[in-house]
Design an enzyme around this catalytic site. Structure first.
Site, PDB file in Angstrom:
ATOM      1  CG  ASP A 248      -0.175   0.274   2.506  1.00 27.09           C
ATOM      2  OD1 ASP A 248       0.581  -0.723   2.875  1.00 27.09           O
ATOM      3  OD2 ASP A 248      -0.552   0.837   3.276  1.00 27.09           O
TER       4      ASP A 248
ATOM      5  CD  GLU B 118       4.301   0.802   6.844  1.00 18.10           C
ATOM      6  OE1 GLU B 118       5.257   0.913   7.513  1.00 18.10           O
ATOM      7  OE2 GLU B 118       3.907   1.282   5.888  1.00 18.10           O
TER       8      GLU B 118
END
Length: 481
Positions: free
Chosen positions: A77, A144
């Site tokens: 991400d 994350e």
């Protein structure tokens, strides 16, 4: 292909493919499925879990089959930030990437080099037919940037490796050996609303540098959410105003560079209101002229004329909302006593929003000392609750402690010295990495974090160095060999 002439070609090929897939935090089905299809097409063993984390395993090359596996790790991400005038839908569109041969970046948005370049390195290694390497276990996690939720959930019991190279660092030649822990704190304040007559106006804070709230917090850059609340609260001393809408920031771990409020001002007070905003703008510019010199606070910057009428606004709770924001601490709280120049404890009000009948503040809290992190969270809870807000804490993750004896670190330092004739810099950082969480899942995990040079991650000014990307690629291959 925007990057077809860049070297290393194989790495930039996969990085461009990643950039063409929307992959902001919370929008990861497509990028996760892309990784699964990559593994399927090459006959590689893979696992995709319900949180969309992906593990891909590859056997060692000839002569390395029986070597100990090495874990390579990054996250899929990105912090999806765009400029106010950008027409890109970052949930649906790919990035408009470009390069001048020295750097690569995305037009009008963040680039996602953090951590797309890690995924690109891993895919290039997995795709290669001629790079010598031991068995590889590639771990690509999700979300994350919003709390390390993928790493918290992932099951690593199928892995055999005890040495992990995390590729989530943004400075070549710097090896990260420990990092801070952190958490997210959400404060929700219910507000009353009513119809109020007056002059409608917009107040906007813009021009700030923003940046990663772990790496850049030490720079003392302005927080647009705090500046906006301050400007409006100071204006309330000389004018009757109410909030119609208020918002700022895009991620709790990115320092907000813009924030905006729509307000209703009593018509007789409008001139005093405008003068107050102008005075606060001068004060803030004076305070930030060295650290964040582009800051602006404007009234009706969109060119719209003042509109008189009746609107639904936050009534007497407007002062409570602004006072709550201004009462919250912000930025660096404590510097480390043991590591010179290292921030020990900090916080960042990354997101401010008003939806329905509640105003929400989203903070990212970090500390390399667990008790200090907990105390700062406690302080936020005390302040928020004293204003009547409801507080939720989530996404807590541990710090990553320095390992006194590390076979992996010694090996990587030795390889670096042979390649470059100098020692790398070993460093502790205030930013959060997944190494601490993953170390809790694998007994005696030996890990280190590396990466190529990047600038202004988590912002629309983000750039990735082409030369440094090539350097780290050659170094990574040498380490695996």
């Amino acid at each position: 292909m925007a990057f077809e002439n860049l070297e290393p070609r194989e790495v930039f090929h996969f990085f461009e493919e990643i950039c063409n897939i929307p992959h902001g935090s919370g929008n990861l089905q497509q990028i996760s499925d892309y990784l699964v299809n990559f593994a399927k097409e090459r006959g590689l063993e893979f696992i995709q879990d319900e949180k969309l984390n992906v593990i891909i395993k590859a056997p060692g090359t000839a002569g390395y089959e029986d070597k100990e596996p090495v874990i390579l790790q990054g996250h899929m991400d990105m912090v999806a930030v765009k400029e106010a005038d950008s027409d890109i839908d970052m949930k649906k569109d790919g990035l408009r990437i470009t390069t001048d041969g020295e750097y690569v970046w995305a037009k009008g948005t963040s680039l996602g080099g953090d951590d797309g370049i890690a995924v690109a390195y891993c895919l290039a290694l997995l795709d290669s037919k001629d790079i010598p390497h031991p068995p590889m276990e590639v771990v690509i996690t999700t979300d994350e940037e919003t709390g390390m939720f993928g790493a918290s959930f992932i099951d690593l019991s199928s892995l055999k490796g005890k040495k992990m190279i995390n590729i989530d660092n943004e400075e070549e030649g710097v090896f990260i050996t420990s990092c801070a822990g952190g958490a997210r704190v959400y404060s929700e304040l219910l507000v009353g609303k009513a119809e109020v007559d007056g002059v409608r106006a917009s107040v906007k804070v813009s021009g700030l540098l923003g940046g990663h709230s772990g790496e850049m917090i030490i720079k003392g850059r302005g927080n647009a959410n705090h500046i906006l609340a301050r400007a409006l609260l100071e204006a309330m001393e000389c004018s009757d105003l109410h909030i119609v809408d208020i918002k700022g920031g895009v991620a709790d771990n990115a320092i907000p560079f813009e924030a905006e409020a729509e307000v209703m001002v009593d018509s007789k007070d409008f001139e005093a209101f405008a003068h107050s905003i102008e005075a606060t703008a001068k004060d803030v510019l004076g305070e930030l002229e060295v650290k964040d010199p582009g800051v602006k606070i404007t009234v009706n910057d969109n060119g719209r004329k003042n509109e008189e009428g009746v609107l639904s606004v936050i009534t007497e709770d407007t002062r409570k909302v602004l006072s709550l924001i201004c009462a919250m601490p912000d930025g660096v709280q404590t510097m480390s006593a043991s590591v010179e120049g290292l921030v020990e404890t900090s916080l960042n009000l990354g997101i401010l929003k008003f939806e329905g009948d509640r105003v929400t503040l989203e903070h990212s809290v970090r500390s390399s000392v667990e008790s200090s992190k907990e105390h700062l969270i406690r302080k936020l809870c005390i302040i928020a609750r004293s204003f009547g807000a409801v507080v939720t804490v989530s996404g807590a993750y541990p710090g990553w402690k320095y390992r006194e004896h590390s076979v992996l670190r010694d090996h990587m330092v030795e390889v670096y010295e042979k390649l470059y004739g100098k020692k790398p810099q070993l460093q502790a950082i205030h930013a959060g990495l997944e190494c601490g969480l993953l170390s809790d899942k694998i007994d005696d995990l030996d890990c280190i974090s590396i990466g190529p040079d990047m600038q202004d991650i988590h912002s629309t000014k983000e750039k990735l160095s082409v030369k440094s990307t090539a350097n780290v690629w050659e170094y990574l291959k040498a380490v695996l060999k």
